[in-house]
Design a protein around this motif. Structure first.
Motif, short mmCIF file in Angstrom:
data_model
loop_
_atom_site.label_atom_id
_atom_site.label_comp_id
_atom_site.label_asym_id
_atom_site.label_seq_id
_atom_site.Cartn_x
_atom_site.Cartn_y
_atom_site.Cartn_z
N PRO A 85 57.76 29.13 -93.62
CA PRO A 85 57.80 28.57 -92.26
C PRO A 85 56.50 28.75 -91.48
CG PRO A 85 59.02 30.62 -92.33
CD PRO A 85 58.64 30.29 -93.74
N THR A 86 55.65 29.68 -91.88
CA THR A 86 54.45 29.99 -91.11
C THR A 86 53.16 29.80 -91.89
OG1 THR A 86 55.75 31.67 -89.96
CG2 THR A 86 53.37 31.75 -89.66
N TYR A 87 53.09 30.38 -93.08
CA TYR A 87 51.85 30.39 -93.86
C TYR A 87 51.86 29.28 -94.91
CZ TYR A 87 51.79 34.98 -91.75
OH TYR A 87 51.83 36.00 -90.85
N MET A 88 50.78 28.53 -94.96
CA MET A 88 50.62 27.45 -95.94
C MET A 88 51.88 26.59 -96.00
SD MET A 88 48.32 29.29 -98.94
CE MET A 88 49.68 30.06 -99.74
N ASN A 89 52.42 26.24 -94.83
CA ASN A 89 53.70 25.52 -94.78
C ASN A 89 53.57 24.06 -95.19
OD1 ASN A 89 52.43 24.60 -92.51
ND2 ASN A 89 53.94 25.40 -91.07
N ASP A 90 52.38 23.63 -95.53
CA ASP A 90 52.21 22.28 -96.06
C ASP A 90 52.38 22.25 -97.59
OD1 ASP A 90 49.85 23.83 -96.23
OD2 ASP A 90 48.62 22.03 -96.50
N ILE A 91 52.57 23.43 -98.19
CA ILE A 91 52.73 23.52 -99.64
C ILE A 91 54.21 23.59 -99.99
CG2 ILE A 91 52.27 24.92 -101.69
CD1 ILE A 91 49.64 25.76 -100.35
N GLN A 92 54.66 22.64 -100.79
CA GLN A 92 56.04 22.60 -101.26
C GLN A 92 56.17 23.55 -102.45
OE1 GLN A 92 58.44 20.53 -99.86
NE2 GLN A 92 60.02 21.31 -101.19
N LEU A 93 57.12 24.47 -102.40
CA LEU A 93 57.36 25.39 -103.50
C LEU A 93 58.36 24.77 -104.47
CD1 LEU A 93 57.75 28.65 -101.41
CD2 LEU A 93 55.77 27.99 -102.78
N PRO A 94 58.20 25.04 -105.76
CA PRO A 94 59.18 24.55 -106.72
C PRO A 94 60.58 25.10 -106.39
CG PRO A 94 57.23 25.34 -107.87
CD PRO A 94 57.10 25.75 -106.42
N PRO A 95 61.62 24.33 -106.65
CA PRO A 95 62.98 24.79 -106.35
C PRO A 95 63.36 26.09 -107.06
CG PRO A 95 62.99 22.46 -106.91
CD PRO A 95 61.60 22.97 -107.17
N SER A 96 62.69 26.40 -108.16
CA SER A 96 63.01 27.62 -108.90
C SER A 96 62.46 28.88 -108.24
CB SER A 96 62.50 27.53 -110.34
OG SER A 96 61.09 27.38 -110.34
N VAL A 97 61.54 28.75 -107.29
CA VAL A 97 61.01 29.91 -106.58
C VAL A 97 62.06 30.37 -105.57
CG1 VAL A 97 59.25 30.73 -104.96
CG2 VAL A 97 58.59 29.24 -106.86
N MET A 98 62.43 31.62 -105.67
CA MET A 98 63.40 32.20 -104.75
C MET A 98 62.70 33.20 -103.85
SD MET A 98 66.03 30.57 -105.70
CE MET A 98 67.16 31.34 -104.58
#
Length: 92
Positions: free
Chosen positions: A33-46
């Motif tokens: 929500p705050t840092y590098m929030n323009d980067i989409q994380l893969p769904p497998s990252v928890m």
């Protein structure tokens, strides 16, 4: 980030964050929500705010906390780091 690199290689990846709200946001939206929030994380990252959950079955730990906060952070989680698990520092 490094979590994306590992996840794309099929390596189970959990991000340990300080606040439960941040973990919930990451798990819901697949971005911080705050840092590098323009980067989409893969769904497998928890994400979790519980070191006990994040580190319980760790094969290795990649430590990416900014250098000025490293001592405090590691002191807070040291009791949850499994014995003989390598810790790699990727200081920023």
């Amino acid at each position: 980030g490094l979590s994306t690199v590992f996840a794309r290689k099929g390596i189970p990846t959990t991000i340990l964050v300080r606040k439960k709200e941040t973990a919930d946001y990451i798990n819901r939206h697949h971005r911080h929500p705050t840092y590098m929030n323009d980067i989409q994380l893969p769904p497998s990252v928890m994400a979790t705010s519980s070191p006990q959950v994040a580190l319980a079955d760790a094969t290795y730990i990649v430590h990416t906390v900014p250098v000025q906060f490293t001592r405090e952070f590691l002191n807070e989680i040291k009791e949850f780091v499994p014995a003989n698990v390598p810790v790699m520092a990727a200081s920023k």
